[in-house]
Scaffold this motif. Structure first.
Motif, PDB file in Angstrom:
ATOM      1  N   SER A   1       0.860  -1.181   0.000  1.00 24.43           N
ATOM      2  CA  SER A   1       0.000   0.000   0.000  1.00 24.43           C
ATOM      3  C   SER A   1       0.893   1.227   0.000  1.00 24.43           C
ATOM      4  N   VAL A   2       0.295   2.388  -0.198  1.00 23.13           N
ATOM      5  CA  VAL A   2       1.059   3.634  -0.191  1.00 23.13           C
ATOM      6  C   VAL A   2       1.035   4.220   1.214  1.00 23.13           C
ATOM      7  N   THR A   3       2.195   4.390   1.793  1.00 19.28           N
ATOM      8  CA  THR A   3       2.284   5.032   3.095  1.00 19.28           C
ATOM      9  C   THR A   3       2.227   6.544   2.903  1.00 19.28           C
ATOM     10  N   VAL A   4       1.359   7.190   3.659  1.00 23.53           N
ATOM     11  CA  VAL A   4       1.224   8.652   3.635  1.00 23.53           C
ATOM     12  C   VAL A   4       1.637   9.161   5.008  1.00 23.53           C
ATOM     13  N   SER A   5       2.645  10.015   5.033  1.00 21.91           N
ATOM     14  CA  SER A   5       3.170  10.496   6.315  1.00 21.91           C
ATOM     15  C   SER A   5       3.366  12.005   6.290  1.00 21.91           C
ATOM     16  N   HIS A   6       3.125  12.626   7.439  1.00 21.38           N
ATOM     17  CA  HIS A   6       3.507  14.031   7.593  1.00 21.38           C
ATOM     18  C   HIS A   6       5.026  14.118   7.648  1.00 21.38           C
ATOM     19  N   LYS A   7       5.588  15.284   7.515  1.00 20.67           N
ATOM     20  CA  LYS A   7       7.036  15.464   7.626  1.00 20.67           C
ATOM     21  C   LYS A   7       7.490  15.018   9.005  1.00 20.67           C
ATOM     22  N   LEU A   8       8.564  14.253   9.025  1.00 19.79           N
ATOM     23  CA  LEU A   8       9.002  13.609  10.256  1.00 19.79           C
ATOM     24  C   LEU A   8       9.991  14.467  11.030  1.00 19.79           C
ATOM     25  N   GLU A   9       9.856  14.399  12.342  1.00 24.30           N
ATOM     26  CA  GLU A   9      10.816  15.059  13.233  1.00 24.30           C
ATOM     27  C   GLU A   9      11.812  14.046  13.780  1.00 24.30           C
ATOM     28  N   TYR A  10      11.365  12.805  13.925  1.00 26.04           N
ATOM     29  CA  TYR A  10      12.200  11.758  14.517  1.00 26.04           C
ATOM     30  C   TYR A  10      12.591  10.725  13.474  1.00 26.04           C
TER      31      TYR A  10
ATOM     32  N   GLU B   1      14.448   6.909  12.437  1.00 26.07           N
ATOM     33  CA  GLU B   1      14.807   5.561  12.833  1.00 26.07           C
ATOM     34  C   GLU B   1      15.992   5.117  11.980  1.00 26.07           C
ATOM     35  N   PHE B   2      16.427   3.895  12.170  1.00 23.69           N
ATOM     36  CA  PHE B   2      17.648   3.454  11.489  1.00 23.69           C
ATOM     37  C   PHE B   2      17.473   3.310   9.981  1.00 23.69           C
ATOM     38  N   VAL B   3      16.214   3.287   9.484  1.00 24.13           N
ATOM     39  CA  VAL B   3      15.978   3.183   8.034  1.00 24.13           C
ATOM     40  C   VAL B   3      15.322   4.433   7.441  1.00 24.13           C
ATOM     41  N   THR B   4      15.097   5.448   8.256  1.00 23.20           N
ATOM     42  CA  THR B   4      14.359   6.625   7.790  1.00 23.20           C
ATOM     43  C   THR B   4      15.040   7.292   6.599  1.00 23.20           C
ATOM     44  N   HIS B   5      16.363   7.266   6.558  1.00 24.16           N
ATOM     45  CA  HIS B   5      17.091   7.931   5.471  1.00 24.16           C
ATOM     46  C   HIS B   5      16.855   7.271   4.114  1.00 24.16           C
ATOM     47  N   LEU B   6      16.198   6.119   4.100  1.00 23.62           N
ATOM     48  CA  LEU B   6      15.905   5.437   2.841  1.00 23.62           C
ATOM     49  C   LEU B   6      14.561   5.848   2.255  1.00 23.62           C
ATOM     50  N   LEU B   7      13.827   6.682   2.953  1.00 20.54           N
ATOM     51  CA  LEU B   7      12.554   7.200   2.429  1.00 20.54           C
ATOM     52  C   LEU B   7      12.817   8.192   1.294  1.00 20.54           C
ATOM     53  N   ARG B   8      11.981   8.141   0.273  1.00 21.15           N
ATOM     54  CA  ARG B   8      12.072   9.067  -0.856  1.00 21.15           C
ATOM     55  C   ARG B   8      10.681   9.651  -1.113  1.00 21.15           C
ATOM     56  N   SER B   9      10.567  10.968  -0.991  1.00 23.84           N
ATOM     57  CA  SER B   9       9.252  11.616  -1.109  1.00 23.84           C
ATOM     58  C   SER B   9       8.934  12.101  -2.520  1.00 23.84           C
TER      59      SER B   9
ATOM     60  N   GLU C   1      12.468   7.439  -7.568  1.00 26.41           N
ATOM     61  CA  GLU C   1      12.562   6.431  -6.512  1.00 26.41           C
ATOM     62  C   GLU C   1      11.546   6.670  -5.399  1.00 26.41           C
ATOM     63  N   GLN C   2      10.541   7.505  -5.634  1.00 25.21           N
ATOM     64  CA  GLN C   2       9.567   7.829  -4.590  1.00 25.21           C
ATOM     65  C   GLN C   2       8.940   6.567  -4.018  1.00 25.21           C
ATOM     66  N   ASN C   3       8.951   6.457  -2.681  1.00 25.49           N
ATOM     67  CA  ASN C   3       8.387   5.267  -2.042  1.00 25.49           C
ATOM     68  C   ASN C   3       7.407   5.589  -0.912  1.00 25.49           C
ATOM     69  N   PHE C   4       7.005   6.843  -0.793  1.00 29.93           N
ATOM     70  CA  PHE C   4       5.910   7.221   0.101  1.00 29.93           C
ATOM     71  C   PHE C   4       5.429   8.601  -0.289  1.00 29.93           C
ATOM     72  N   ILE C   5       4.300   9.005   0.265  1.00 32.04           N
ATOM     73  CA  ILE C   5       3.753  10.338   0.011  1.00 32.04           C
ATOM     74  C   ILE C   5       3.947  11.170   1.275  1.00 32.04           C
ATOM     75  N   GLU C   6       4.593  12.300   1.122  1.00 31.14           N
ATOM     76  CA  GLU C   6       4.860  13.183   2.264  1.00 31.14           C
ATOM     77  C   GLU C   6       3.954  14.405   2.194  1.00 31.14           C
ATOM     78  N   VAL C   7       3.369  14.756   3.356  1.00 32.74           N
ATOM     79  CA  VAL C   7       2.533  15.954   3.450  1.00 32.74           C
ATOM     80  C   VAL C   7       3.043  16.807   4.608  1.00 32.74           C
ATOM     81  N   GLU C   8       2.463  17.983   4.755  1.00 34.00           N
ATOM     82  CA  GLU C   8       2.859  18.884   5.839  1.00 34.00           C
ATOM     83  C   GLU C   8       2.480  18.297   7.201  1.00 34.00           C
ATOM     84  N   ARG C   9       3.159  18.748   8.241  1.00 29.88           N
ATOM     85  CA  ARG C   9       2.878  18.217   9.579  1.00 29.88           C
ATOM     86  C   ARG C   9       1.466  18.555  10.054  1.00 29.88           C
TER      87      ARG C   9
END
Length: 426
Positions: A296-305, A307-315, A319-327
């Motif tokens: 499924s498509v993960t939709v997340s607000h902009k992250l403040e914290y 994790e060890f794999v967070t740097h692999l996210l592409r908005s 290579e986009q692999n999730f949808i990023e929106v405002e906090r």
């Protein structure tokens, strides 16, 4: 002309020379043209999720080839220490009493607990579960290592906010961009999170695979789903509830375990939706990794914290692999309307996310590879040599200064009865 006797004599001499070479010099380099076959095989190594997702004994070279980029956070932490010429001292690994901290030792490929702290005074609700599960992840990575690991001693915070437990250097589940002293470690959920009904990481992964195998992305509900309580991070979650209220593209409901469970959905049932919404809580989101197991498509607000794999996210980008929106979710509806009109783009994002995370970087094999690289990285900037025993100069006796993991895990008592909610032991 060479006689037959000379040929036989020459053959015997060669045989004697070779025999002597292997008897008296067994470690000498081989002239066999196949000697480089191992290195050649590593170059050809390909990580195949169906075969290797649960293989914990990958070599260092196989780990590097399988999960390129996974270790960036470790490399940065090491380089910051080396660049500042500030190695980790023994004083820095000591923990303060009454906090959500452990002091751990890895010695000759075995895990020890040097200081348990005062876990009964820890302010997280499922402290025992976090401790046992996290140590089990570390133990598995050590035990399965095909190569010897360095001796290290280190502090571990099992708090959602590691710097709330210590302002010094520590291993922790999450960090903000400025918290350089937190070395990121996979959290306890990669082993088990029974407090919310997840017996093991793989048991949930299998349940999700069953749903995804029977429900192609285009046949999933075209809505964005979220369940949770606004109690954690209310400024984010209450705004999400407000923005999605009565929207035809949203299925957002509050759920409080043990109180209001009318709209409860298990984590695998979230995967029946095309879009899964993720929110931070006290800090990072423990459910994020489980949502990423869905096709499924993960939709997340902009992250403040992180994790060890967070740097692999592409908005964005190819290579986009999730949808990023405002906090504050102010552009969530705009994003949902766009992808409703471009479902194939959304399906591609879901596919890439599944390939990157579910099939690769979130696998148990990747977790073990990461933990071993973390151990090696820490050792590079450790300024002291850990000791397994304490020596009493007066009595001349050596005493163990730590408890082996094996003894600890079978004797660590249950505490805070009822803390696990309806999923826990009675």
């Amino acid at each position: 002309m060479v006689s037959r006797a000379q040929v036989v004599l020459a053959g015997c001499l060669i045989t004697l020379v070779l025999f002597a070479r292997f008897v008296f010099f067994p470690g000498a380099p081989s002239e066999d043209p196949g000697a480089g076959s191992i290195a050649s095989d590593l170059k050809k190594w390909t990580f195949v999720p169906a075969k290797h997702a649960n293989v914990h004994s990958l070599s260092r070279s196989q780990c590097s080839a399988s999960f390129p980029g996974l270790y960036d956070r470790v490399d940065i932490a090491v380089s910051q220490r080396e660049r500042g010429r500030k190695l980790i001292s023994y004083d820095e690994v000591q923990i303060a009493p009454g906090r959500c901290m452990l002091q751990l030792l890895i010695y000759e490929n075995e895990l020890y607990i040097t200081d348990l702290g005062d876990h009964l005074e820890c302010y997280v609700s499922n402290g025992r579960e976090r401790i046992v599960a996290t140590l089990s992840l570390i133990q598995r990575a050590i035990f399965s290592s095909p190569e010897p690991l360095p001796n290290i001693e280190f502090p571990l915070s099992y708090d959602d906010l590691p710097t709330r437990s210590t302002h010094g250097v520590t291993w922790g589940f999450t960090r903000t961009e400025s918290e350089d002293n937190v070395w990121l470690i996979p959290d306890y959920g990669y082993w088990s999170w029974w407090a919310i009904g997840i017996p093991s990481f793989n048991s949930l992964a299998r349940a999700i695979n069953v749903i995804d195998a029977s429900t192609p992305w285009m046949e999933k509900s075209p809505k964005a789903v979220w369940r949770g309580t606004p109690h954690y991070a209310p400024e984010i979650r209450e705004k999400l509830i407000e923005v999605t209220r009565d929207k035809p593209w949203a299925d957002v409901e509050t759920v409080t375990i043990g109180e209001d469970e009318k709209h409860f959905l298990s984590l695998d049932e979230h995967c029946k939706y095309q879009y899964v919404l993720q929110t931070e809580g006290t800090s990072y989101s423990g459910r994020f990794k489980f949502l990423q197991l869905c096709n499924s498509v993960t939709v997340s607000h902009k992250l403040e914290y992180a994790e060890f794999v967070t740097h692999l996210l592409r908005s964005s980008g190819p290579e986009q692999n999730f949808i990023e929106v405002e906090r504050d979710w102010s552009n969530l509806e705009e994003k949902m309307e766009y992808f409703a009109g471009h479902p194939q783009e959304a399906e591609e994002i879901a596919r890439r996310s599944h390939q990157v995370f579910a099939e690769k970087y979130l696998t148990p094999a990747a977790v073990s590879c990461y933990l071993r690289r973390l151990i090696e990285g820490w050792a590079k900037v450790q300024a002291f040599e850990p000791e397994l025993y304490e020596f009493n100069e007066t009595t001349g006796k050596r005493t163990a200064r730590s408890t082996p993991f094996e003894a600890f895990v079978v004797s660590f008592p249950q505490e805070k009865p009822g803390e696990y909610g309806r999923f826990g032991p009675s």
